[in-house]
Design a protein around this motif. Structure first.
Motif, PDB file in Angstrom:
ATOM      1  N   MET A 151       0.837  -1.198   0.000  1.00 21.14           N
ATOM      2  CA  MET A 151       0.000   0.000   0.000  1.00 21.14           C
ATOM      3  C   MET A 151       0.866   1.241   0.000  1.00 21.14           C
ATOM      4  SD  MET A 151      -1.262   0.205   3.973  1.00 21.14           S
ATOM      5  CE  MET A 151      -1.965   1.818   3.740  1.00 21.14           C
ATOM      6  N   THR A 152       0.321   2.344  -0.512  1.00 24.66           N
ATOM      7  CA  THR A 152       1.020   3.616  -0.516  1.00 24.66           C
ATOM      8  C   THR A 152       0.436   4.490   0.566  1.00 24.66           C
ATOM      9  OG1 THR A 152       1.455   3.478  -2.872  1.00 24.66           O
ATOM     10  CG2 THR A 152       1.621   5.643  -1.859  1.00 24.66           C
ATOM     11  N   ALA A 153       1.254   5.051   1.432  1.00 24.79           N
ATOM     12  CA  ALA A 153       0.757   5.858   2.548  1.00 24.79           C
ATOM     13  C   ALA A 153       0.192   7.158   2.036  1.00 24.79           C
ATOM     14  CB  ALA A 153       1.891   6.132   3.527  1.00 24.79           C
ATOM     15  N   SER A 154      -0.919   7.564   2.627  1.00 25.63           N
ATOM     16  CA  SER A 154      -1.539   8.839   2.262  1.00 25.63           C
ATOM     17  C   SER A 154      -1.216   9.871   3.312  1.00 25.63           C
ATOM     18  CB  SER A 154      -3.064   8.679   2.159  1.00 25.63           C
ATOM     19  OG  SER A 154      -3.691   9.928   2.085  1.00 25.63           O
ATOM     20  N   ALA A 155      -0.995  11.101   2.887  1.00 27.21           N
ATOM     21  CA  ALA A 155      -0.686  12.174   3.837  1.00 27.21           C
ATOM     22  C   ALA A 155      -1.915  12.993   4.164  1.00 27.21           C
ATOM     23  CB  ALA A 155       0.397  13.081   3.267  1.00 27.21           C
ATOM     24  N   LEU A 165      -1.601  -3.232  11.161  1.00 31.10           N
ATOM     25  CA  LEU A 165      -1.352  -2.751   9.805  1.00 31.10           C
ATOM     26  C   LEU A 165      -2.351  -3.389   8.849  1.00 31.10           C
ATOM     27  CD1 LEU A 165       0.644  -1.033   8.113  1.00 31.10           C
ATOM     28  CD2 LEU A 165       2.002  -3.117   7.809  1.00 31.10           C
ATOM     29  N   LEU A 166      -2.932  -2.591   7.953  1.00 32.96           N
ATOM     30  CA  LEU A 166      -3.939  -3.095   7.030  1.00 32.96           C
ATOM     31  C   LEU A 166      -3.335  -3.656   5.745  1.00 32.96           C
ATOM     32  CD1 LEU A 166      -6.800  -0.441   7.356  1.00 32.96           C
ATOM     33  CD2 LEU A 166      -6.637  -2.720   8.384  1.00 32.96           C
ATOM     34  N   GLY A 167      -2.159  -3.191   5.372  1.00 35.41           N
ATOM     35  CA  GLY A 167      -1.533  -3.683   4.156  1.00 35.41           C
ATOM     36  C   GLY A 167      -0.050  -3.371   4.160  1.00 35.41           C
ATOM     37  N   SER A 168       0.710  -4.047   3.334  1.00 38.19           N
ATOM     38  CA  SER A 168       2.144  -3.810   3.257  1.00 38.19           C
ATOM     39  C   SER A 168       2.419  -2.367   2.839  1.00 38.19           C
ATOM     40  CB  SER A 168       2.783  -4.767   2.250  1.00 38.19           C
ATOM     41  OG  SER A 168       2.581  -6.114   2.643  1.00 38.19           O
ATOM     42  N   LYS A 220       8.016  -0.348   6.645  1.00 38.74           N
ATOM     43  CA  LYS A 220       8.487  -0.674   5.300  1.00 38.74           C
ATOM     44  C   LYS A 220       9.837  -1.388   5.374  1.00 38.74           C
ATOM     45  CE  LYS A 220       9.255   1.503   0.769  1.00 38.74           C
ATOM     46  NZ  LYS A 220      10.697   1.233   0.577  1.00 38.74           N
ATOM     47  N   ALA A 221      10.729  -0.867   6.227  1.00 40.74           N
ATOM     48  CA  ALA A 221      12.050  -1.481   6.377  1.00 40.74           C
ATOM     49  C   ALA A 221      11.951  -2.882   6.965  1.00 40.74           C
ATOM     50  CB  ALA A 221      12.931  -0.605   7.268  1.00 40.74           C
ATOM     51  N   GLN A 222      10.965  -3.103   7.840  1.00 40.65           N
ATOM     52  CA  GLN A 222      10.774  -4.408   8.466  1.00 40.65           C
ATOM     53  C   GLN A 222      10.069  -5.391   7.543  1.00 40.65           C
ATOM     54  OE1 GLN A 222       8.578  -3.301  11.996  1.00 40.65           O
ATOM     55  NE2 GLN A 222      10.443  -3.040  13.245  1.00 40.65           N
ATOM     56  N   GLY A 223       9.484  -4.876   6.467  1.00 45.10           N
ATOM     57  CA  GLY A 223       8.719  -5.733   5.571  1.00 45.10           C
ATOM     58  C   GLY A 223       7.429  -6.213   6.208  1.00 45.10           C
ATOM     59  N   ALA A 224       6.882  -5.424   7.104  1.00 47.17           N
ATOM     60  CA  ALA A 224       5.661  -5.806   7.825  1.00 47.17           C
ATOM     61  C   ALA A 224       4.490  -5.966   6.866  1.00 47.17           C
ATOM     62  CB  ALA A 224       5.342  -4.767   8.890  1.00 47.17           C
ATOM     63  N   GLY A 225       3.661  -6.971   7.110  1.00 43.19           N
ATOM     64  CA  GLY A 225       2.520  -7.233   6.245  1.00 43.19           C
ATOM     65  C   GLY A 225       1.200  -6.994   6.944  1.00 43.19           C
ATOM     66  N   PRO A 226       0.092  -7.236   6.239  1.00 43.59           N
ATOM     67  CA  PRO A 226      -1.257  -7.039   6.814  1.00 43.59           C
ATOM     68  C   PRO A 226      -1.415  -7.809   8.124  1.00 43.59           C
ATOM     69  CG  PRO A 226      -1.386  -7.488   4.464  1.00 43.59           C
ATOM     70  CD  PRO A 226       0.034  -7.747   4.863  1.00 43.59           C
ATOM     71  N   GLY A 227      -2.019  -7.143   9.111  1.00 41.21           N
ATOM     72  CA  GLY A 227      -2.251  -7.780  10.397  1.00 41.21           C
ATOM     73  C   GLY A 227      -1.111  -7.600  11.385  1.00 41.21           C
ATOM     74  N   HIS A 228      -0.010  -6.972  10.946  1.00 38.11           N
ATOM     75  CA  HIS A 228       1.118  -6.739  11.852  1.00 38.11           C
ATOM     76  C   HIS A 228       0.669  -5.868  13.018  1.00 38.11           C
ATOM     77  CE1 HIS A 228       5.351  -5.992  13.000  1.00 38.11           C
ATOM     78  NE2 HIS A 228       4.957  -4.755  13.241  1.00 38.11           N
ATOM     79  N   HIS A 229       0.970  -6.312  14.233  1.00 35.70           N
ATOM     80  CA  HIS A 229       0.555  -5.591  15.440  1.00 35.70           C
ATOM     81  C   HIS A 229       1.580  -4.522  15.782  1.00 35.70           C
ATOM     82  CE1 HIS A 229      -0.182  -5.637  20.062  1.00 35.70           C
ATOM     83  NE2 HIS A 229      -0.903  -4.709  19.476  1.00 35.70           N
ATOM     84  N   LEU A 230       1.128  -3.283  15.934  1.00 35.67           N
ATOM     85  CA  LEU A 230       2.010  -2.171  16.296  1.00 35.67           C
ATOM     86  C   LEU A 230       1.989  -2.011  17.819  1.00 35.67           C
ATOM     87  CD1 LEU A 230       0.749  -1.487  13.324  1.00 35.67           C
ATOM     88  CD2 LEU A 230       1.950   0.645  13.653  1.00 35.67           C
ATOM     89  N   VAL A 231       3.100  -2.269  18.460  1.00 34.98           N
ATOM     90  CA  VAL A 231       3.196  -2.223  19.922  1.00 34.98           C
ATOM     91  C   VAL A 231       3.653  -0.836  20.354  1.00 34.98           C
ATOM     92  CG1 VAL A 231       4.253  -3.257  21.962  1.00 34.98           C
ATOM     93  CG2 VAL A 231       3.775  -4.673  19.936  1.00 34.98           C
ATOM     94  N   GLU A 232       2.829  -0.144  21.128  1.00 31.69           N
ATOM     95  CA  GLU A 232       3.146   1.228  21.554  1.00 31.69           C
ATOM     96  C   GLU A 232       4.499   1.310  22.252  1.00 31.69           C
ATOM     97  OE1 GLU A 232       0.198   3.099  23.914  1.00 31.69           O
ATOM     98  OE2 GLU A 232      -1.344   3.103  22.338  1.00 31.69           O
TER      99      GLU A 232
END
Length: 310
Positions: free
Chosen positions: A1-5, A79-82, A30-42
Motif C-alpha cells: 500500500m502507498t501511505a496517504s498524507a 497494519l492493514l496492508g504492506s 516498510k524497512a521491516q517488511g511488515a505485512g497485513p495484520g502486523h501488530h504495532l506495539v506502543e
C-alpha cells in the motif's frame, strides 16, 4: 500500500510531531517488511523513537485516519496492508518538538490555574503523560530562564509571573512608557549586524505554517527583539527592566491563543520599527513602538478573555 498524507475532512489537524512520527512509523514498517495484520506495539515504538506514549498514540490515530492502520478491540493498532511507499520526512528534532509541546502544555495549565505553584517531576509526568526525561529537560530550561526553582528534596516551585488582568494592564502601562523611551536615549546606537540578522529571522519565521509549539520560538524571537533594542540604549537599568518584563510574561506567550493573525501583525510591526531605526528616525520608531504595544494590549484572547498578546 502507498501511505496517504491526507486527513479526513472535519478531523483535527495533526501536530507536527504526530505527522513526523506517523511518517517514521511507516518507514520503520516498510524497512521491516511488515505485512497485513502486523501488530504495532506502543511500547516498542516509544523505545524506537525515544518519545512518550502520548505522541505515539496521536501518530497511530493519524495513520488510522489515513487508512494505513486500524484500531481493533484488545489488540491496539494493526497494519492493514504492506507499506510500499512512505512519505518524505523533514529532518527535525523530535526531542525538541516534544519538549516544546510540554512547554506549551505547562504554560496553558499555569495560565488556567490547573497547575499548582509547587509540584514534583512525577506529578508533571502523570498530569501531562510525558516522559520523565522530557519533564526533567523542560524543568531545567525553565529554571535557567528563572521561571521555576528547585525546592529542598525533589519538588519544584513556579516563580511569580503575570497572572491577572490587573497585572497585565500594569505591565503594558509600564512598557508603553519604558520601551519608546529606550529608543530615544542619548546613547542609543543600533547594532546593525543584529538588526540585519533579526530581520532575516522574522522573515523566515513569517513563512512557517503555524503550529502551537511555534509559540516557544515566537516568544524567544519577540523577547530578543525587545531586549536587544534595550541593550542598544546603553542604559543598564532600562535593559534590566525589559529583561524582567520578558521573564514575567513568558507563560502568557508560550500558551499562545491569540491567532496567527496577531503573529503576522507583530512581525510586521517589528519590521516597521527596524525600518525607522535603520533610517535614523528614532522619533518615528518610538511612536511605532508605542503603537505596537497598544495593538498587542488590545489583542485579547477569545479563550481566556483576560490575557493580552505580547
Amino acid at each position: 500500500m502507498t501511505a496517504s498524507a491526507s486527513t479526513p475532512r472535519g478531523a483535527p489537524a495533526p501536530s507536527r510531531l504526530q505527522a513526523e512520527l506517523a511518517g517514521r512509523i511507516l518507514h520503520l514498517l516498510k524497512a521491516q517488511g511488515a505485512g497485513p495484520g502486523h501488530h504495532l506495539v506502543e511500547h516498542d515504538l516509544c523505545q524506537a523513537f525515544g518519545v512518550s506514549r502520548t505522541p505515539i498514540r496521536g501518530a497511530l490515530k493519524l495513520l488510522a485516519q489515513q487508512g494505513a492502520v486500524e484500531s481493533r478491540a484488545n489488540r491496539g493498532f494493526v497494519l492493514l496492508g504492506s507499506v510500499k511507499a512512505a512519505p518524505q520526512i523533514e529532518a527535525a528534532n523530535i526531542q525538541d518538538e516534544e519538549d516544546k509541546q510540554l512547554f506549551v502544555a505547562i504554560a496553558e495549565a499555569r495560565n488556567l490555574g490547573r497547575l499548582p505553584t509547587q509540584c514534583t517531576q512525577q506529578e508533571l509526568v502523570r498530569m501531562f503523560g510525558a516522559k520523565l526525561a522530557t519533564v526533567g529537560r523542560v524543568l531545567r530550561q525553565l529554571s535557567e530562564m528563572g521561571l521555576v526553582e528547585r525546592k529542598p528534596g525533589n519538588g519544584w516551585s513556579f516563580i511569580a509571573s503575570i497572572d491577572s488582568a490587573a497585572a497585565q494592564a500594569e505591565s503594558y502601562a509600564f512598557r508603553q512608557i519604558l520601551e519608546p523611551a529606550v529608543l530615544l536615549q542619548p546613547g542609543f546606537e543600533l547594532d546593525r549586524a543584529w538588526a540585519q540578522a533579526c530581520r532575516a529571522r522574522h522573515i523566515a519565521f513569517k513563512r512557517k505554517p503555524w503550529r502551537p509549539t511555534l509559540a516557544v520560538e515566537f516568544f524567544e524571537m519577540n523577547s530578543d527583539f525587545h531586549e536587544q533594542l534595550a541593550r542598544c540604549s546603553g542604559n543598564r537599568y532600562m535593559l534590566g527592566a525589559v529583561q524582567r518584563q520578558n521573564q514575567l510574561r513568558s507563560f502568557l506567550n508560550y500558551h499562545w491563543d491569540y491567532g496567527v493573525e496577531r503573529v503576522q501583525s507583530s512581525i510586521t510591526e517589528h519590521m516597521a520599527i527596524l525600518d525607522a531605526l535603520e533610517a535614523g528616525d528614532r522619533d518615528t520608531a518610538a511612536e511605532l513602538m508605542r503603537g505596537h504595544l497598544t495593538s498587542s494590549k488590545r489583542a485579547r484572547s477569545p479563550k481566556r478573555g483576560k490575557s493580552f498578546a505580547a
